[in-house]
Write a protein that holds these residues in place. Structure first.
Motif, PDB file in Angstrom:
ATOM      1  N   ILE A  92       4.627   6.926  -3.085  1.00  0.00           N
ATOM      2  CA  ILE A  92       3.122   6.593  -3.641  1.00  0.00           C
ATOM      3  C   ILE A  92       2.652   6.065  -2.392  1.00  0.00           C
ATOM      4  O   ILE A  92       2.935   4.971  -1.315  1.00  0.00           O
ATOM      5  CB  ILE A  92       3.162   5.558  -4.847  1.00  0.00           C
ATOM      6  CG1 ILE A  92       1.992   5.532  -5.024  1.00  0.00           C
ATOM      7  CG2 ILE A  92       4.001   4.194  -4.827  1.00  0.00           C
ATOM      8  CD1 ILE A  92       1.806   4.745  -6.972  1.00  0.00           C
ATOM      9  N   VAL A  93       1.023   6.051  -2.136  1.00  0.00           N
ATOM     10  CA  VAL A  93       0.300   5.824  -1.326  1.00  0.00           C
ATOM     11  C   VAL A  93      -1.000   4.863  -1.687  1.00  0.00           C
ATOM     12  O   VAL A  93      -1.585   6.589  -2.580  1.00  0.00           O
ATOM     13  CB  VAL A  93      -0.216   6.239   0.446  1.00  0.00           C
ATOM     14  CG1 VAL A  93      -0.652   5.326   1.220  1.00  0.00           C
ATOM     15  CG2 VAL A  93       0.943   6.542   0.565  1.00  0.00           C
ATOM     16  N   LYS A  94      -1.164   3.789  -1.477  1.00  0.00           N
ATOM     17  CA  LYS A  94      -2.969   3.035  -2.644  1.00  0.00           C
ATOM     18  C   LYS A  94      -3.914   4.084  -2.166  1.00  0.00           C
ATOM     19  O   LYS A  94      -3.938   4.734  -1.232  1.00  0.00           O
ATOM     20  CB  LYS A  94      -2.573   1.934  -2.115  1.00  0.00           C
ATOM     21  CG  LYS A  94      -3.965   1.350  -2.965  1.00  0.00           C
ATOM     22  CD  LYS A  94      -3.644  -0.146  -2.654  1.00  0.00           C
ATOM     23  CE  LYS A  94      -4.518  -1.075  -3.830  1.00  0.00           C
ATOM     24  NZ  LYS A  94      -4.240  -1.055  -5.462  1.00  0.00           N
ATOM     25  N   TYR A 107      -0.780   7.594   6.109  1.00  0.00           N
ATOM     26  CA  TYR A 107       0.256   6.080   5.768  1.00  0.00           C
ATOM     27  C   TYR A 107       1.652   7.154   4.793  1.00  0.00           C
ATOM     28  O   TYR A 107       2.626   6.347   4.511  1.00  0.00           O
ATOM     29  CB  TYR A 107      -0.111   5.511   5.073  1.00  0.00           C
ATOM     30  CG  TYR A 107      -0.608   4.276   5.840  1.00  0.00           C
ATOM     31  CD1 TYR A 107      -0.266   3.911   6.453  1.00  0.00           C
ATOM     32  CD2 TYR A 107      -2.070   3.994   5.851  1.00  0.00           C
ATOM     33  CE1 TYR A 107      -1.288   2.877   7.648  1.00  0.00           C
ATOM     34  CE2 TYR A 107      -2.388   2.791   5.970  1.00  0.00           C
ATOM     35  CZ  TYR A 107      -2.306   2.406   7.230  1.00  0.00           C
ATOM     36  OH  TYR A 107      -3.172   1.706   8.143  1.00  0.00           O
ATOM     37  N   GLY A 108       1.049   7.410   4.373  1.00  0.00           N
ATOM     38  CA  GLY A 108       1.498   9.078   4.089  1.00  0.00           C
ATOM     39  C   GLY A 108       3.582   9.354   4.497  1.00  0.00           C
ATOM     40  O   GLY A 108       4.164   9.386   4.013  1.00  0.00           O
ATOM     41  N   ALA A 109       2.901  10.386   5.955  1.00  0.00           N
ATOM     42  CA  ALA A 109       3.701  10.226   7.286  1.00  0.00           C
ATOM     43  C   ALA A 109       4.309   9.221   7.276  1.00  0.00           C
ATOM     44  O   ALA A 109       5.759   9.901   7.046  1.00  0.00           O
ATOM     45  CB  ALA A 109       3.038  11.253   7.738  1.00  0.00           C
ATOM     46  N   ILE A 123       0.684  -1.138  -0.139  1.00  0.00           N
ATOM     47  CA  ILE A 123       0.214  -0.027  -0.384  1.00  0.00           C
ATOM     48  C   ILE A 123       0.803   1.277  -0.226  1.00  0.00           C
ATOM     49  O   ILE A 123       0.305   2.238  -0.726  1.00  0.00           O
ATOM     50  CB  ILE A 123      -0.953  -0.145   1.034  1.00  0.00           C
ATOM     51  CG1 ILE A 123      -0.504  -0.147   2.791  1.00  0.00           C
ATOM     52  CG2 ILE A 123      -1.328  -1.046   1.272  1.00  0.00           C
ATOM     53  CD1 ILE A 123      -1.320   0.597   3.440  1.00  0.00           C
ATOM     54  N   ALA A 124       2.139   0.826   0.350  1.00  0.00           N
ATOM     55  CA  ALA A 124       3.078   2.125  -0.189  1.00  0.00           C
ATOM     56  C   ALA A 124       4.080   1.778  -0.156  1.00  0.00           C
ATOM     57  O   ALA A 124       4.579   1.270  -0.124  1.00  0.00           O
ATOM     58  CB  ALA A 124       3.530   3.103   1.698  1.00  0.00           C
ATOM     59  N   TYR A 125       4.880   2.746  -1.176  1.00  0.00           N
ATOM     60  CA  TYR A 125       6.020   2.350  -1.282  1.00  0.00           C
ATOM     61  C   TYR A 125       7.068   3.657  -2.299  1.00  0.00           C
ATOM     62  O   TYR A 125       6.358   4.801  -2.234  1.00  0.00           O
ATOM     63  CB  TYR A 125       5.640   2.087  -3.066  1.00  0.00           C
ATOM     64  CG  TYR A 125       7.221   2.105  -4.107  1.00  0.00           C
ATOM     65  CD1 TYR A 125       7.364   0.596  -3.623  1.00  0.00           C
ATOM     66  CD2 TYR A 125       7.091   2.864  -4.426  1.00  0.00           C
ATOM     67  CE1 TYR A 125       9.158   0.547  -4.161  1.00  0.00           C
ATOM     68  CE2 TYR A 125       8.671   2.162  -5.591  1.00  0.00           C
ATOM     69  CZ  TYR A 125       9.407   1.655  -5.461  1.00  0.00           C
ATOM     70  OH  TYR A 125      10.538   1.160  -6.322  1.00  0.00           O
ATOM     71  N   SER A 126       7.992   3.909  -1.639  1.00  0.00           N
ATOM     72  CA  SER A 126       9.702   4.640  -2.505  1.00  0.00           C
ATOM     73  C   SER A 126      10.373   4.192  -2.584  1.00  0.00           C
ATOM     74  O   SER A 126      11.115   3.028  -2.402  1.00  0.00           O
ATOM     75  CB  SER A 126       9.204   5.811  -1.295  1.00  0.00           C
ATOM     76  OG  SER A 126      10.169   5.593  -0.628  1.00  0.00           O
TER      77      SER A 126
END
Length: 161
Positions: free
Chosen positions: A78-80, A88-90, A57-60
């Motif tokens: 990116i966050v789904k 989740y972005g934080a 759900i989250a990636y960099s």
């Protein structure tokens, strides 16, 4: 959230497929932006993946100094879509900064951010260093976070955590 950090050669086929699928789903389809997503930089990047219940759900992707820019770098953040309102972005940015500090201690971090997200990145100590410019039809800016800011942030939990 289960965080996994791997080099390109450590990725399984399923992990590679999932991260490419998520990147295309958001950056190409959702943002209606046809561009060259597979750019031959994945092979040198370190991939940070956030899983919940077995779903990516989250990636960099993270780069040490000299691999993408002269500075260290965080990209493809990116966050789904269905998970964007849960902080989740934080968490993803905090994890990205933490792991880059381990990979490249005291390095300055440079990012290429979509302009509308500049306040989000400023909350992590990034500073704007460029004018707004178009990249693939989307307004972007360049931002940096110095190693002095990194030391301060790594030792101080982020307010949005």
């Amino acid at each position: 959230m289960n965080w996994i950090l791997k080099t390109f050669n450590e990725l399984t086929i399923d992990e590679l497929y999932a991260l490419l699928q998520l990147r295309v789903e958001v950056f190409v389809v959702e943002q209606n932006c046809p561009y060259k997503e597979i750019d031959n930089n994945d092979q040198v990047a370190v991939h940070l993946m956030g899983y919940q219940s077995g779903c990516l759900i989250a990636y960099s992707r993270l780069f040490k100094p000299g691999e993408y820019y002269d500075e260290a770098s965080i990209g493809r953040v990116i966050v789904k879509k269905d998970f964007r309102t849960y902080g989740y972005g934080a968490q993803l940015i905090e994890q990205s900064i933490k792991h880059l500090e381990e990979l490249a201690p005291h390095a300055t971090i440079k990012i290429q951010a979509q302009h509308y997200l500049h306040h989000f990145y400023e909350s992590f100590g990034f500073q704007i260093i460029s004018e707004i410019y178009e990249e693939d039809g989307i307004p972007h800016i360049d931002m940096i976070k110095t190693s002095h800011q990194l030391e301060k942030e790594v030792n101080t939990p982020h307010a949005n955590s």
